[in-house]
Design an enzyme around this catalytic site. Structure first.
Site, PDB file in Angstrom:
ATOM      1  N   GLY A   1       0.844  -1.176   0.000  1.00 55.43           N
ATOM      2  CA  GLY A   1       0.000   0.000   0.000  1.00 55.43           C
ATOM      3  C   GLY A   1       0.884   1.232   0.000  1.00 55.43           C
ATOM      4  O   GLY A   1       2.056   1.165   0.386  1.00 55.43           O
TER       5      GLY A   1
ATOM      6  N   GLN B   1       3.038   9.762   1.858  1.00 61.02           N
ATOM      7  CA  GLN B   1       4.318   9.037   1.871  1.00 61.02           C
ATOM      8  C   GLN B   1       5.216   9.428   0.699  1.00 61.02           C
ATOM      9  O   GLN B   1       6.405   9.133   0.712  1.00 61.02           O
ATOM     10  CB  GLN B   1       4.080   7.521   1.835  1.00 61.02           C
ATOM     11  CG  GLN B   1       3.455   6.987   3.098  1.00 61.02           C
ATOM     12  CD  GLN B   1       3.322   5.478   3.032  1.00 61.02           C
ATOM     13  OE1 GLN B   1       2.391   4.975   2.439  1.00 61.02           O
ATOM     14  NE2 GLN B   1       4.265   4.764   3.623  1.00 61.02           N
TER      15      GLN B   1
ATOM     16  N   CYS C   1       6.015  -0.546   7.457  1.00 57.69           N
ATOM     17  CA  CYS C   1       5.622   0.643   6.708  1.00 57.69           C
ATOM     18  C   CYS C   1       6.828   1.139   5.924  1.00 57.69           C
ATOM     19  O   CYS C   1       7.931   1.206   6.475  1.00 57.69           O
ATOM     20  CB  CYS C   1       5.134   1.710   7.686  1.00 57.69           C
ATOM     21  SG  CYS C   1       4.611   3.235   6.896  1.00 57.69           S
ATOM     22  N   LEU C   2       6.624   1.498   4.665  1.00 55.43           N
ATOM     23  CA  LEU C   2       7.731   2.007   3.848  1.00 55.43           C
ATOM     24  C   LEU C   2       8.336   3.270   4.468  1.00 55.43           C
ATOM     25  O   LEU C   2       9.499   3.573   4.238  1.00 55.43           O
ATOM     26  CB  LEU C   2       7.246   2.321   2.430  1.00 55.43           C
ATOM     27  CG  LEU C   2       6.770   1.127   1.593  1.00 55.43           C
ATOM     28  CD1 LEU C   2       6.179   1.619   0.272  1.00 55.43           C
ATOM     29  CD2 LEU C   2       7.903   0.146   1.348  1.00 55.43           C
TER      30      LEU C   2
ATOM     31  N   HIS D   1      -4.510   0.694   7.491  1.00 56.53           N
ATOM     32  CA  HIS D   1      -3.153   1.236   7.636  1.00 56.53           C
ATOM     33  C   HIS D   1      -2.972   2.456   6.709  1.00 56.53           C
ATOM     34  O   HIS D   1      -2.477   3.493   7.136  1.00 56.53           O
ATOM     35  CB  HIS D   1      -2.132   0.135   7.307  1.00 56.53           C
ATOM     36  CG  HIS D   1      -0.704   0.577   7.329  1.00 56.53           C
ATOM     37  ND1 HIS D   1       0.225   0.040   8.200  1.00 56.53           N
ATOM     38  CD2 HIS D   1      -0.026   1.509   6.593  1.00 56.53           C
ATOM     39  CE1 HIS D   1       1.402   0.631   7.983  1.00 56.53           C
ATOM     40  NE2 HIS D   1       1.278   1.511   7.017  1.00 56.53           N
ATOM     41  N   GLU D   2      -3.386   2.310   5.448  1.00 56.49           N
ATOM     42  CA  GLU D   2      -3.167   3.392   4.476  1.00 56.49           C
ATOM     43  C   GLU D   2      -4.023   4.613   4.784  1.00 56.49           C
ATOM     44  O   GLU D   2      -3.558   5.751   4.666  1.00 56.49           O
ATOM     45  CB  GLU D   2      -3.425   2.900   3.051  1.00 56.49           C
ATOM     46  CG  GLU D   2      -2.445   1.832   2.564  1.00 56.49           C
ATOM     47  CD  GLU D   2      -0.985   2.159   2.828  1.00 56.49           C
ATOM     48  OE1 GLU D   2      -0.597   3.336   2.737  1.00 56.49           O
ATOM     49  OE2 GLU D   2      -0.231   1.225   3.145  1.00 56.49           O
TER      50      GLU D   2
ATOM     51  N   HIS E   1      -2.673   6.915   7.297  1.00 54.77           N
ATOM     52  CA  HIS E   1      -1.662   7.860   6.788  1.00 54.77           C
ATOM     53  C   HIS E   1      -2.291   9.194   6.388  1.00 54.77           C
ATOM     54  O   HIS E   1      -1.657  10.240   6.509  1.00 54.77           O
ATOM     55  CB  HIS E   1      -0.947   7.285   5.558  1.00 54.77           C
ATOM     56  CG  HIS E   1       0.193   6.363   5.886  1.00 54.77           C
ATOM     57  ND1 HIS E   1       1.298   6.782   6.602  1.00 54.77           N
ATOM     58  CD2 HIS E   1       0.412   5.060   5.586  1.00 54.77           C
ATOM     59  CE1 HIS E   1       2.140   5.756   6.722  1.00 54.77           C
ATOM     60  NE2 HIS E   1       1.637   4.704   6.123  1.00 54.77           N
TER      61      HIS E   1
END
Ligand code: ZN
Length: 162
Positions: free
Chosen positions: A47, A52, A95-96, A137-138, A141
Site C-alpha cells: 500500500g 508518503q 511501513c515504507l 493502515h493506508e 496515513h
C-alpha cells in the site's frame, strides 16, 4: 524509475499532517495515482498513501487479495471507512516510511469503505482480514497516524487493564 522518494521518519511533518480531500478527479490526479502505483511496485509495498510521497492529498493505493489469483492494485480517492467491526485481530505490520520497524497491530477484521475511483465514480467495498488491514493502515496515513501510534495506544490500554 519512479519520480518519487518515499518520505520517512515518525516526526516527518508531511506524514503527520491531515491530508486534504481531492476536489475533482482530473488528469493530474490520474497521473498521480499512476505514479504512486509505480512507486509502490518499486518499493515492494502492499500500500502507499500520497503523504508518503510528500503529497498531502487523500489518495491511497492498495494491493488487495495479496498472494492469490485475484491480486489487484486499487487506487482509492477520498476513501472513508463507514464501518469497523468490533471483531479485531492482531498481525505484524511494517511501513515504507518506517524502515526496519515491524510490530503487531490490532485492527478491525471487517470494514466497509466508500471511495472515488480514478474515473470519478463513487464506489463501495466490503473488506476483511488482510485487505481490511491494508486499507486501515493506508487511510491512517491520510490522518497523520502511523502504525506505531496504534501499538503505543494498545500498550497503554493493556497496562491499565492488568
Ligand atoms: Zn505505512
Amino acid at each position: 524509475m519512479s519520480t518519487f522518494t518515499i518520505e520517512t521518519g515518525e516526526d516527518n511533518p508531511v506524514l503527520r499532517a491531515k491530508a486534504k480531500p481531492v476536489a475533482r478527479v482530473d488528469k493530474s490526479i490520474k497521473k498521480l495515482a499512476s505514479n504512486m502505483i509505480d512507486a509502490m511496485k518499486e518499493s515492494d509495498g502492499m500500500g502507499l498513501a500520497a503523504p508518503q510521497v510528500g503529497i498531502s492529498k487523500r489518495i491511497v493505493i492498495v494491493l488487495l487479495n495479496y498472494n492469490t489469483d485475484h491480486e489487484m492494485i486499487v487506487p482509492l480517492i477520498n476513501p472513508e471507512i463507514t464501518y469497523f467491526s468490533d471483531d479485531t485481530g492482531k498481525a505484524e505490520e511494517g511501513c515504507l516510511s518506517l524502515p526496519g520497524i515491524y510490530k503487531q497491530v490490532e485492527r478491525s477484521k471487517q470494514i466497509r469503505l466508500t471511495y472515488t475511483d480514478t474515473k470519478g465514480k463513487e464506489k463501495m467495498l466490503v473488506l476483511e482480514d488482510m485487505n481490511a488491514r491494508v486499507v486501515q493502515h493506508e487511510i491512517d496515513h491520510l490522518d497523520g497516524i502511523l502504525f506505531i501510534d496504534r501499538v503505543e495506544k494498545q500498550k497503554a490500554v493493556e497496562k491499565e487493564t492488568t
